[in-house]
Design a protein around this motif. Sequence first.
Motif, PDB file in Angstrom:
ATOM      1  N   THR A  95       0.814  -1.219   0.000  1.00 25.22           N
ATOM      2  CA  THR A  95       0.000   0.000   0.000  1.00 25.22           C
ATOM      3  C   THR A  95       0.847   1.268   0.000  1.00 25.22           C
ATOM      4  O   THR A  95       0.312   2.362  -0.187  1.00 25.22           O
ATOM      5  N   GLN A  96       2.162   1.135   0.222  1.00 24.00           N
ATOM      6  CA  GLN A  96       3.036   2.309   0.273  1.00 24.00           C
ATOM      7  C   GLN A  96       2.971   3.062  -1.055  1.00 24.00           C
ATOM      8  O   GLN A  96       2.996   2.466  -2.129  1.00 24.00           O
ATOM      9  N   ASP A  97       2.908   4.373  -0.960  1.00 24.12           N
ATOM     10  CA  ASP A  97       2.785   5.273  -2.113  1.00 24.12           C
ATOM     11  C   ASP A  97       1.458   5.101  -2.842  1.00 24.12           C
ATOM     12  O   ASP A  97       1.299   5.589  -3.965  1.00 24.12           O
ATOM     13  N   LYS A  98       0.512   4.415  -2.215  1.00 27.26           N
ATOM     14  CA  LYS A  98      -0.811   4.223  -2.828  1.00 27.26           C
ATOM     15  C   LYS A  98      -1.878   4.674  -1.830  1.00 27.26           C
ATOM     16  O   LYS A  98      -2.069   5.861  -1.625  1.00 27.26           O
ATOM     17  N   ASP A  99      -2.547   3.687  -1.198  1.00 29.39           N
ATOM     18  CA  ASP A  99      -3.660   4.032  -0.302  1.00 29.39           C
ATOM     19  C   ASP A  99      -3.398   3.620   1.143  1.00 29.39           C
ATOM     20  O   ASP A  99      -4.315   3.279   1.877  1.00 29.39           O
ATOM     21  N   ALA A 100      -2.131   3.680   1.554  1.00 30.33           N
ATOM     22  CA  ALA A 100      -1.772   3.237   2.906  1.00 30.33           C
ATOM     23  C   ALA A 100      -2.509   4.016   3.988  1.00 30.33           C
ATOM     24  O   ALA A 100      -2.979   3.433   4.972  1.00 30.33           O
ATOM     25  N   VAL A 101      -2.613   5.334   3.834  1.00 28.96           N
ATOM     26  CA  VAL A 101      -3.252   6.138   4.880  1.00 28.96           C
ATOM     27  C   VAL A 101      -4.724   5.764   5.007  1.00 28.96           C
ATOM     28  O   VAL A 101      -5.231   5.551   6.113  1.00 28.96           O
ATOM     29  N   ARG A 102      -5.431   5.672   3.881  1.00 31.11           N
ATOM     30  CA  ARG A 102      -6.850   5.295   3.937  1.00 31.11           C
ATOM     31  C   ARG A 102      -7.027   3.932   4.598  1.00 31.11           C
ATOM     32  O   ARG A 102      -7.867   3.772   5.499  1.00 31.11           O
ATOM     33  N   GLN A 103      -6.249   2.969   4.168  1.00 25.20           N
ATOM     34  CA  GLN A 103      -6.417   1.627   4.720  1.00 25.20           C
ATOM     35  C   GLN A 103      -6.071   1.587   6.209  1.00 25.20           C
ATOM     36  O   GLN A 103      -6.724   0.885   6.987  1.00 25.20           O
ATOM     37  N   THR A 104      -5.069   2.355   6.610  1.00 32.11           N
ATOM     38  CA  THR A 104      -4.719   2.402   8.036  1.00 32.11           C
ATOM     39  C   THR A 104      -5.836   3.047   8.846  1.00 32.11           C
ATOM     40  O   THR A 104      -6.176   2.575   9.941  1.00 32.11           O
ATOM     41  N   LEU A 105      -6.410   4.120   8.321  1.00 28.94           N
ATOM     42  CA  LEU A 105      -7.539   4.750   9.011  1.00 28.94           C
ATOM     43  C   LEU A 105      -8.696   3.762   9.171  1.00 28.94           C
ATOM     44  O   LEU A 105      -9.384   3.754  10.198  1.00 28.94           O
ATOM     45  N   GLU A 106      -8.917   2.921   8.178  1.00 35.04           N
ATOM     46  CA  GLU A 106      -9.978   1.912   8.283  1.00 35.04           C
ATOM     47  C   GLU A 106      -9.655   0.887   9.355  1.00 35.04           C
ATOM     48  O   GLU A 106     -10.573   0.394  10.041  1.00 35.04           O
ATOM     49  N   GLN A 107      -8.377   0.576   9.539  1.00 38.13           N
ATOM     50  CA  GLN A 107      -7.998  -0.356  10.611  1.00 38.13           C
ATOM     51  C   GLN A 107      -8.150   0.293  11.987  1.00 38.13           C
ATOM     52  O   GLN A 107      -8.533  -0.365  12.961  1.00 38.13           O
ATOM     53  N   ILE A 108      -7.842   1.572  12.070  1.00 33.72           N
ATOM     54  CA  ILE A 108      -8.082   2.302  13.320  1.00 33.72           C
ATOM     55  C   ILE A 108      -9.578   2.324  13.622  1.00 33.72           C
ATOM     56  O   ILE A 108     -10.009   2.090  14.763  1.00 33.72           O
ATOM     57  N   ASP A 109     -10.366   2.581  12.600  1.00 31.17           N
ATOM     58  CA  ASP A 109     -11.823   2.617  12.754  1.00 31.17           C
ATOM     59  C   ASP A 109     -12.371   1.280  13.241  1.00 31.17           C
ATOM     60  O   ASP A 109     -13.265   1.242  14.106  1.00 31.17           O
ATOM     61  N   VAL A 110     -11.848   0.174  12.737  1.00 38.69           N
ATOM     62  CA  VAL A 110     -12.410  -1.124  13.101  1.00 38.69           C
ATOM     63  C   VAL A 110     -12.117  -1.446  14.568  1.00 38.69           C
ATOM     64  O   VAL A 110     -12.911  -2.115  15.237  1.00 38.69           O
ATOM     65  N   VAL A 111     -10.997  -0.951  15.102  1.00 38.81           N
ATOM     66  CA  VAL A 111     -10.728  -1.138  16.537  1.00 38.81           C
ATOM     67  C   VAL A 111     -11.731  -0.338  17.364  1.00 38.81           C
ATOM     68  O   VAL A 111     -12.294  -0.840  18.348  1.00 38.81           O
ATOM     69  N   HIS A 112     -11.987   0.900  16.966  1.00 40.23           N
ATOM     70  CA  HIS A 112     -12.988   1.708  17.667  1.00 40.23           C
ATOM     71  C   HIS A 112     -14.351   1.008  17.639  1.00 40.23           C
ATOM     72  O   HIS A 112     -15.054   0.939  18.657  1.00 40.23           O
ATOM     73  N   ARG A 113     -14.725   0.495  16.470  1.00 40.42           N
ATOM     74  CA  ARG A 113     -16.038  -0.146  16.350  1.00 40.42           C
ATOM     75  C   ARG A 113     -16.110  -1.450  17.141  1.00 40.42           C
ATOM     76  O   ARG A 113     -17.169  -1.801  17.676  1.00 40.42           O
ATOM     77  N   MET A 114     -15.008  -2.179  17.235  1.00 45.67           N
ATOM     78  CA  MET A 114     -14.981  -3.392  18.047  1.00 45.67           C
ATOM     79  C   MET A 114     -15.264  -3.052  19.510  1.00 45.67           C
ATOM     80  O   MET A 114     -16.039  -3.749  20.186  1.00 45.67           O
ATOM     81  N   CYS A 115     -14.654  -1.973  19.989  1.00 46.25           N
ATOM     82  CA  CYS A 115     -14.902  -1.554  21.377  1.00 46.25           C
ATOM     83  C   CYS A 115     -16.351  -1.109  21.579  1.00 46.25           C
ATOM     84  O   CYS A 115     -16.944  -1.360  22.638  1.00 46.25           O
ATOM     85  N   GLN A 116     -16.913  -0.473  20.566  1.00 46.56           N
ATOM     86  CA  GLN A 116     -18.307  -0.023  20.664  1.00 46.56           C
ATOM     87  C   GLN A 116     -19.283  -1.201  20.609  1.00 46.56           C
ATOM     88  O   GLN A 116     -20.326  -1.183  21.271  1.00 46.56           O
ATOM     89  N   LYS A 117     -18.933  -2.231  19.853  1.00 51.22           N
ATOM     90  CA  LYS A 117     -19.821  -3.378  19.701  1.00 51.22           C
ATOM     91  C   LYS A 117     -19.819  -4.268  20.933  1.00 51.22           C
ATOM     92  O   LYS A 117     -20.840  -4.893  21.253  1.00 51.22           O
ATOM     93  N   TYR A 118     -18.681  -4.328  21.635  1.00 54.61           N
ATOM     94  CA  TYR A 118     -18.564  -5.212  22.800  1.00 54.61           C
ATOM     95  C   TYR A 118     -18.114  -4.407  24.030  1.00 54.61           C
ATOM     96  O   TYR A 118     -17.047  -4.650  24.606  1.00 54.61           O
ATOM     97  N   PRO A 119     -18.924  -3.447  24.472  1.00 53.75           N
ATOM     98  CA  PRO A 119     -18.500  -2.573  25.575  1.00 53.75           C
ATOM     99  C   PRO A 119     -18.361  -3.301  26.908  1.00 53.75           C
ATOM    100  O   PRO A 119     -17.684  -2.808  27.812  1.00 53.75           O
ATOM    101  N   GLU A 120     -19.012  -4.466  27.021  1.00 55.07           N
ATOM    102  CA  GLU A 120     -18.881  -5.234  28.257  1.00 55.07           C
ATOM    103  C   GLU A 120     -17.519  -5.915  28.362  1.00 55.07           C
ATOM    104  O   GLU A 120     -17.104  -6.326  29.457  1.00 55.07           O
ATOM    105  N   THR A 121     -16.790  -6.026  27.233  1.00 57.90           N
ATOM    106  CA  THR A 121     -15.494  -6.708  27.203  1.00 57.90           C
ATOM    107  C   THR A 121     -14.337  -5.743  27.016  1.00 57.90           C
ATOM    108  O   THR A 121     -13.301  -5.874  27.667  1.00 57.90           O
ATOM    109  N   PHE A 122     -14.504  -4.766  26.122  1.00 61.11           N
ATOM    110  CA  PHE A 122     -13.407  -3.873  25.747  1.00 61.11           C
ATOM    111  C   PHE A 122     -13.670  -2.444  26.201  1.00 61.11           C
ATOM    112  O   PHE A 122     -14.805  -1.969  26.157  1.00 61.11           O
ATOM    113  N   MET A 123     -12.585  -1.769  26.598  1.00 58.30           N
ATOM    114  CA  MET A 123     -12.643  -0.339  26.872  1.00 58.30           C
ATOM    115  C   MET A 123     -11.534   0.331  26.082  1.00 58.30           C
ATOM    116  O   MET A 123     -10.360  -0.025  26.228  1.00 58.30           O
ATOM    117  N   PHE A 124     -11.886   1.263  25.208  1.00 55.66           N
ATOM    118  CA  PHE A 124     -10.866   1.957  24.436  1.00 55.66           C
ATOM    119  C   PHE A 124      -9.965   2.741  25.379  1.00 55.66           C
ATOM    120  O   PHE A 124     -10.438   3.392  26.310  1.00 55.66           O
TER     121      PHE A 124
END
Length: 417
Positions: A95-124
């Motif tokens: 992804t270097q020199d292509k869409d690395a930033v977008r894809q990384t932001l999506e990975q950051i987003d999925v961690v946030h959403r995992m915490c939101q989906k399972y608040p009884e287990t995870f705390m950001f």
Amino acid sequence: MLTKVIFASCLVFWINYFAVILAEDPNMTRALELMSEVPLIDGHNDLPWQFRKKFNNELNKVDLHTLETTHTNIPKIKQGRLGAQFWSAYVPCETQDKDAVRQTLEQIDVVHRMCQKYPETFMFATSSKDIMDAFSMNKTASLIGVEGGHSIDSSLGTLRMMYQLGVRYLTLTHSCNTPWADNWLVDTGSEPSQHNGLSPFGKQLIVEMNRLGMLIDLAHVTVTVMNQVLDMSEAPVIFSHSSAYSICPHKRNVPDDVLRRVNETRGIVMVNFYNDYVTCSKTAKLKDVADHFDHIKKVAGASIIGFGGDYDGVTRVPEGLEDVSKVPGLVAELLRRGWTDEEVKAALGNNLLRVLAEVEKVRDSLKAKTPDDVPIPYDEVKNPCRTSIGYANTGDLHSLSTLVILLAAALQACVTA
């Protein structure tokens, strides 16, 4: 007759009871006790990448209570007493020199959403305090580490924005050179060095990470980069998932002289469980991982050791450490080998908590310092996917600023020598 029956029944009960007690592993019992006192903090888990590969990040298609195709799910997390986890926001070098930033932001987003989906287990979480708050609530503190400097596209502004989104470490390289740093493959001879370690911009980046309060992760870099960062960083560094080179001479591991420098600078090496880095072969056992813990303790002390399993990012893990639920067995093995309670608690989480708190302290001491807004020279990042907007007439200013950075780094090295 009834009295004899009752007596016999009681005798059988107590024989069975003591048999169970004797069968219990006292080291495992003590391991679980210690893990209830100090959070197990793991430096690297690639579950978010599994979300990408298996589900294209569509978390609505995932149930972490029942997912069985990964090293990590909620029942395994609970059984493994996982107190805090740095979830990896990883995207491949392609992804270097292509869409690395977008894809990384999506990975950051999925961690946030995992915490939101399972608040009884995870705390950001983003701080040492957050980790302990989550531990007190019996939740897994969830932090983010970006694995690979290509993810920021040679942009200090992007680094800062990722910090604002909760990223608390950056692994300087993955398995490719960036326009400003050499990766570990250079040490194997399979790739040429492009920067003799860090470029001038790479050194700017280290200074800015100190100012931000972002952990500098030296897993995946060359030994030259390791030493350059150890020379100039005001804050302790981490190796989020690396093992001991003397036990397994793989270039992803940490040599003894660097281990000693990590001790001198109060950093941490979080031991990787990947078989290829544990035994330099396709097979390994739990005891082989414990050998790395023992070696690092012998060379540089228990104060620099942590856990960095690399679960869900590797294809081969040791017998006895098949998934995140098995980590208490490794803790028990350390106790069996004579590790004291305090040494075990240091490795479990106290070392990482100390490092993170010291990084936060350096950040707070640099509050008056303004963000570095001098970009990398355009010639160092020029490619068909990048525009030159904003670069006109800035070359001379950049050269002067770079000179100032290099002089400051040289003075710091002299002070600490």
